[in-house]
Design a protein around this motif. Sequence first.
Motif, PDB file in Angstrom:
ATOM      1  N   ALA A  75      48.398  24.030 -29.024  1.00 51.90           N
ATOM      2  CA  ALA A  75      48.080  23.383 -30.300  1.00 51.90           C
ATOM      3  C   ALA A  75      46.716  22.704 -30.254  1.00 51.90           C
ATOM      4  O   ALA A  75      45.941  22.790 -31.219  1.00 51.90           O
ATOM      5  CB  ALA A  75      49.171  22.370 -30.649  1.00 51.90           C
ATOM      6  N   ARG A  76      46.400  22.047 -29.143  1.00 50.12           N
ATOM      7  CA  ARG A  76      45.108  21.365 -29.021  1.00 50.12           C
ATOM      8  C   ARG A  76      43.956  22.357 -29.082  1.00 50.12           C
ATOM      9  O   ARG A  76      42.948  22.124 -29.761  1.00 50.12           O
ATOM     10  CB  ARG A  76      45.039  20.579 -27.710  1.00 50.12           C
ATOM     11  CG  ARG A  76      45.828  19.281 -27.716  1.00 50.12           C
ATOM     12  CD  ARG A  76      45.414  18.391 -26.560  1.00 50.12           C
ATOM     13  NE  ARG A  76      45.600  19.033 -25.269  1.00 50.12           N
ATOM     14  CZ  ARG A  76      46.720  18.963 -24.550  1.00 50.12           C
ATOM     15  NH1 ARG A  76      47.763  18.283 -25.009  1.00 50.12           N
ATOM     16  NH2 ARG A  76      46.797  19.557 -23.369  1.00 50.12           N
ATOM     17  N   LEU A  77      44.091  23.477 -28.377  1.00 53.36           N
ATOM     18  CA  LEU A  77      43.012  24.458 -28.350  1.00 53.36           C
ATOM     19  C   LEU A  77      42.824  25.113 -29.718  1.00 53.36           C
ATOM     20  O   LEU A  77      41.694  25.327 -30.163  1.00 53.36           O
ATOM     21  CB  LEU A  77      43.290  25.509 -27.274  1.00 53.36           C
ATOM     22  CG  LEU A  77      43.106  25.020 -25.837  1.00 53.36           C
ATOM     23  CD1 LEU A  77      43.673  26.032 -24.846  1.00 53.36           C
ATOM     24  CD2 LEU A  77      41.627  24.760 -25.530  1.00 53.36           C
ATOM     25  N   LEU A  78      43.911  25.448 -30.392  1.00 60.28           N
ATOM     26  CA  LEU A  78      43.787  26.021 -31.727  1.00 60.28           C
ATOM     27  C   LEU A  78      43.111  25.034 -32.676  1.00 60.28           C
ATOM     28  O   LEU A  78      42.261  25.424 -33.486  1.00 60.28           O
ATOM     29  CB  LEU A  78      45.166  26.416 -32.263  1.00 60.28           C
ATOM     30  CG  LEU A  78      45.830  27.638 -31.624  1.00 60.28           C
ATOM     31  CD1 LEU A  78      47.247  27.795 -32.147  1.00 60.28           C
ATOM     32  CD2 LEU A  78      45.025  28.915 -31.856  1.00 60.28           C
ATOM     33  N   ALA A  79      43.472  23.766 -32.572  1.00 56.93           N
ATOM     34  CA  ALA A  79      42.873  22.753 -33.437  1.00 56.93           C
ATOM     35  C   ALA A  79      41.386  22.600 -33.171  1.00 56.93           C
ATOM     36  O   ALA A  79      40.618  22.221 -34.070  1.00 56.93           O
ATOM     37  CB  ALA A  79      43.583  21.415 -33.243  1.00 56.93           C
ATOM     38  N   ALA A  80      40.963  22.917 -31.937  1.00 55.25           N
ATOM     39  CA  ALA A  80      39.546  22.827 -31.567  1.00 55.25           C
ATOM     40  C   ALA A  80      38.811  24.141 -31.797  1.00 55.25           C
ATOM     41  O   ALA A  80      37.683  24.317 -31.330  1.00 55.25           O
ATOM     42  CB  ALA A  80      39.422  22.408 -30.101  1.00 55.25           C
TER      43      ALA A  80
END
Length: 202
Positions: free
Chosen positions: A91-96
């Motif tokens: 989720a963090r990587l997709l958000a970034a």
Amino acid sequence: MDHHPVVIKLGGSLLGQPLLQDWLAAIHQHARGRAVIVPGGGQYADAVREQVDLTAEMAHYQAMLAMRQAANDCIALNPAYKRADSLAAIARLLAADETPIAVPVDDWLFAGDIPASWDWTSDSLALWLADRLQAERLLLVKSVAPDDNPVDVHSCSGIVDAAFADLLTRVTVEGYWAGPATADQLPAWLAGEPRHDIARLD
């Protein structure tokens, strides 16, 4: 996560092949921040299968570590990708606006609905992950081109693993199958317009 990703499982048979680089390049160009990649274990998983003295639980764990090594190989080929070892990291990587290569081992190991069995390989793990992420669609990139047979036939023939067909009936994710040399068709699939070389799994 404010949008629904797509999950793309890159078959382990692509490891060491130039076609893997084609897929990694196409996904980075057309689906950065939208796609989650799940790698097959390839020869690393085959090495686990050859260890006859492993318990089912040990083999299950080591097969996931084989997928993690395959993820590292993909990143060595294309450092634009980041490995994600948990659902939170995905989720963090997709958000970034990054594209994770996902091997959330602990999330898989502690999921009560994933048995320690060779019936569950990277195919079903990718489908489970797609369901957990509320993904829009799942694409399995295989070593052979798709045909019109139903998915339970593919489970019996070994094209997909033994658990996949039943799991597909219990999730809302649409499953698709692409042959190895069809990376150029990825933009059409992402746009919801798959060509004849990318088939829906029903």
